[in-house]
Design an enzyme around this catalytic site. Structure first.
Site, PDB file in Angstrom:
ATOM      1  N   HIS A 189      36.397  18.751  46.450  1.00 41.68           N
ATOM      2  CA  HIS A 189      34.984  19.027  46.122  1.00 41.68           C
ATOM      3  C   HIS A 189      34.781  19.610  44.724  1.00 41.68           C
ATOM      4  O   HIS A 189      33.645  19.847  44.315  1.00 41.68           O
ATOM      5  CB  HIS A 189      34.329  19.903  47.199  1.00 41.68           C
ATOM      6  CG  HIS A 189      34.763  21.328  47.239  1.00 41.68           C
ATOM      7  ND1 HIS A 189      33.931  22.359  46.897  1.00 41.68           N
ATOM      8  CD2 HIS A 189      35.927  21.905  47.582  1.00 41.68           C
ATOM      9  CE1 HIS A 189      34.567  23.518  47.044  1.00 41.68           C
ATOM     10  NE2 HIS A 189      35.782  23.261  47.464  1.00 41.68           N
ATOM     11  N   CYS A 312      33.698  33.196  46.566  1.00 41.07           N
ATOM     12  CA  CYS A 312      34.127  34.175  47.572  1.00 41.07           C
ATOM     13  C   CYS A 312      33.568  35.551  47.288  1.00 41.07           C
ATOM     14  O   CYS A 312      33.385  36.345  48.197  1.00 41.07           O
ATOM     15  CB  CYS A 312      35.648  34.271  47.598  1.00 41.07           C
ATOM     16  SG  CYS A 312      36.376  32.718  48.054  1.00 41.07           S
TER      17      CYS A 312
HETATM   18  C1  PLP Z   1      41.306  28.268  41.995  1.00 46.60           C
HETATM   19  C2  PLP Z   1      40.865  27.925  43.375  1.00 46.60           C
HETATM   20  N1  PLP Z   1      41.781  27.865  44.352  1.00 46.60           N
HETATM   21  C3  PLP Z   1      41.445  27.543  45.611  1.00 46.60           C
HETATM   22  C4  PLP Z   1      40.142  27.288  45.965  1.00 46.60           C
HETATM   23  C5  PLP Z   1      39.817  26.964  47.384  1.00 46.60           C
HETATM   24  O1  PLP Z   1      39.595  25.585  47.547  1.00 46.60           O
HETATM   25  P1  PLP Z   1      38.768  25.043  48.812  1.00 46.60           P
HETATM   26  O2  PLP Z   1      37.352  25.431  48.583  1.00 46.60           O
HETATM   27  O3  PLP Z   1      38.986  23.559  48.780  1.00 46.60           O
HETATM   28  O4  PLP Z   1      39.363  25.672  50.016  1.00 46.60           O
HETATM   29  C6  PLP Z   1      39.146  27.356  44.980  1.00 46.60           C
HETATM   30  C7  PLP Z   1      37.744  27.110  45.335  1.00 46.60           C
HETATM   31  O5  PLP Z   1      36.880  27.925  45.199  1.00 46.60           O
HETATM   32  C8  PLP Z   1      39.520  27.679  43.651  1.00 46.60           C
HETATM   33  O6  PLP Z   1      38.618  27.760  42.683  1.00 46.60           O
END
Ligand code: PLP
Length: 376
Positions: A189, A312
């Site tokens: 995404h 987050c």
């Molecule tokens: C650097 C990083 N790692 C991991 C993730 C997590 O990915 P997902 O939203 O596909 O679980 C994100 C997404 O916010 C991200 O920016």
């Protein structure tokens, strides 16, 4: 709406939706032997080749997951053994599994630009470690690490090297094979694919335990019936990202440069992160004397979607751990704003945002308790 929050999620590309629709309408389970099952299997395997091509991996080294979070968890929880090394600027989906470990964990600190120096890693590895996890590009400030150098150091010390490529893959050229990466996490995404699907690259021969047990799908490494339509969409997003990389990198960078230059004309504004080694679409700036959250609300009222950093942080409402680790002053942290651009953004949109921002910042500054301090 002018959408400048592409690092949180990017708009689903129409071509991706078209590729997914037949699989959403059909019933086939890729584990079934009949025609519909075989057709679903072909969809999944075709997508695996596209994801592998984007990373320069072999398709057999790609393990589909429910997203970047699960890929990171699989890498960190599945590799057993001794000490783990990571950094204090990782995404929560790396930091939380690290906190849950019973083995010792070392957190490397970045410099003021968000860069992890290869020398710091080399020094840390003078004490043995089994696994090192350092992100390719940061989701908040966009700083890109020298992954080839970091991976090379791990190889010399005999440590497994994992990198969270969620923000980098599809936006800048990446090459797990020539960089010497053992594991890499990616997500659909962030590059015009659907939410809820991602992958972990696991170099052939890397020892890893599965996180999810069950029917043995994904070579026993990730059980559960595959998200066929999502995986197909992810594959198409990777195919497009790879085909358009040479056009998109300079295009998005030039939009970003124009936006940053215009925003830095606002008094008491600073650019956070590395000035050059940063993701093409990332503009992360502080406008001293205003709160980043207030800016986002005002921008939203003006039809502009932005963010302070990682999605987050909305759930926790705490200060950015990334900006704190970079050693930025508290006023800079609380007044920071992230605008992230994608290939669908236009020069007209950049001009509109550049025009709206000085007015919004000065409105907020006119009622700021810090007015006296900065002399606005
Ligand atoms: C650097 C990083 N790692 C991991 C993730 C997590 O990915 P997902 O939203 O596909 O679980 C994100 C997404 O916010 C991200 O920016």
């Amino acid at each position: 709406m002018i959408y400048m929050d592409n690092a949180a999620s990017s708009p689903l590309r129409p071509e991706v939706l078209e590729a997914m629709l037949p699989y959403m309408r059909s019933v086939g389970n890729p584990s079934s032997i009949h025609r519909d099952g075989r057709s679903a299997r072909r969809g999944v395997e075709g997508a695996r080749r596209h994801v592998a091509s984007l990373l320069n991996a072999d398709p057999s080294e790609i393990l589909f997951t429910s997203g970047g979070t699960e890929a990171n968890n699989t890498a960190l929880r599945g590799a057993s053994g001794g000490r783990l090394i990571t950094t204090s600027i990782e995404h929560e989906s790396v930091l939380e599994p690290c906190r849950a470990q019973t083995r010792p964990v070392t957190y490397l600190k970045p410099d003021g630009s968000g860069t992890i120096s290869p020398e710091t890693l080399d020094e840390s590895l003078s004490e043995p470690a089994t696994l090192v996890s350092i992100m390719t590009a940061n989701n908040e400030v966009g700083t890109i690490q020298d992954v080839r150098a970091l991976a090379g150091i791990c190889r010399r010390h005999g440590a497994i090297f994992h990198t969270d490529m969620v923000q980098a893959a599809g936006k800048i050229p990446v090459d797990v094979r020539s960089w010497g990466v053992d594991m890499a996490s990616v997500s659909a995404h962030k590059i015009g694919g659907p939410m809820g699907v991602g992958a972990l690259y696991v170099r052939a021969g890397t020892e890893l335990e599965p996180l999810v047990l069950g029917g043995g799908q994904e070579s026993g490494m990730r059980s559960g019936t595959e998200n066929v339509a999502g995986i197909v969409g992810f594959g198409e997003a990777c195919r497009l990202a790879r085909a358009e990389m040479s056009r998109n990198v300079p295009y998005v960078s030039s939009l970003r440069d124009e936006l940053v230059a215009r925003l830095l004309e606002i008094s008491h504004s600073v650019l956070n992160g590395h000035p050059a080694s940063r993701l093409p679409g990332n503009a992360h700036l502080a406008f001293l004397g205003v709160s980043g959250e207030d800016l986002i609300i005002k921008l939203d009222e003006n039809g502009i979607a932005a963010s302070t950093g990682s999605a987050c942080s909305v759930h926790t409402q705490k200060e950015s751990h990334v900006l704190r680790a970079m050693g930025l002053p508290a006023e800079t942290i609380s007044s920071s704003l992230r605008l992230t651009l994608g290939p669908q953004n236009t020069a007209g949109e950049v001009a509109e945002v550049a025009e709206a921002m000085p007015r919004i910042v000065s409105e907020l500054r006119s009622v700021s308790p810090l007015r006296g301090r900065y002399g606005f």
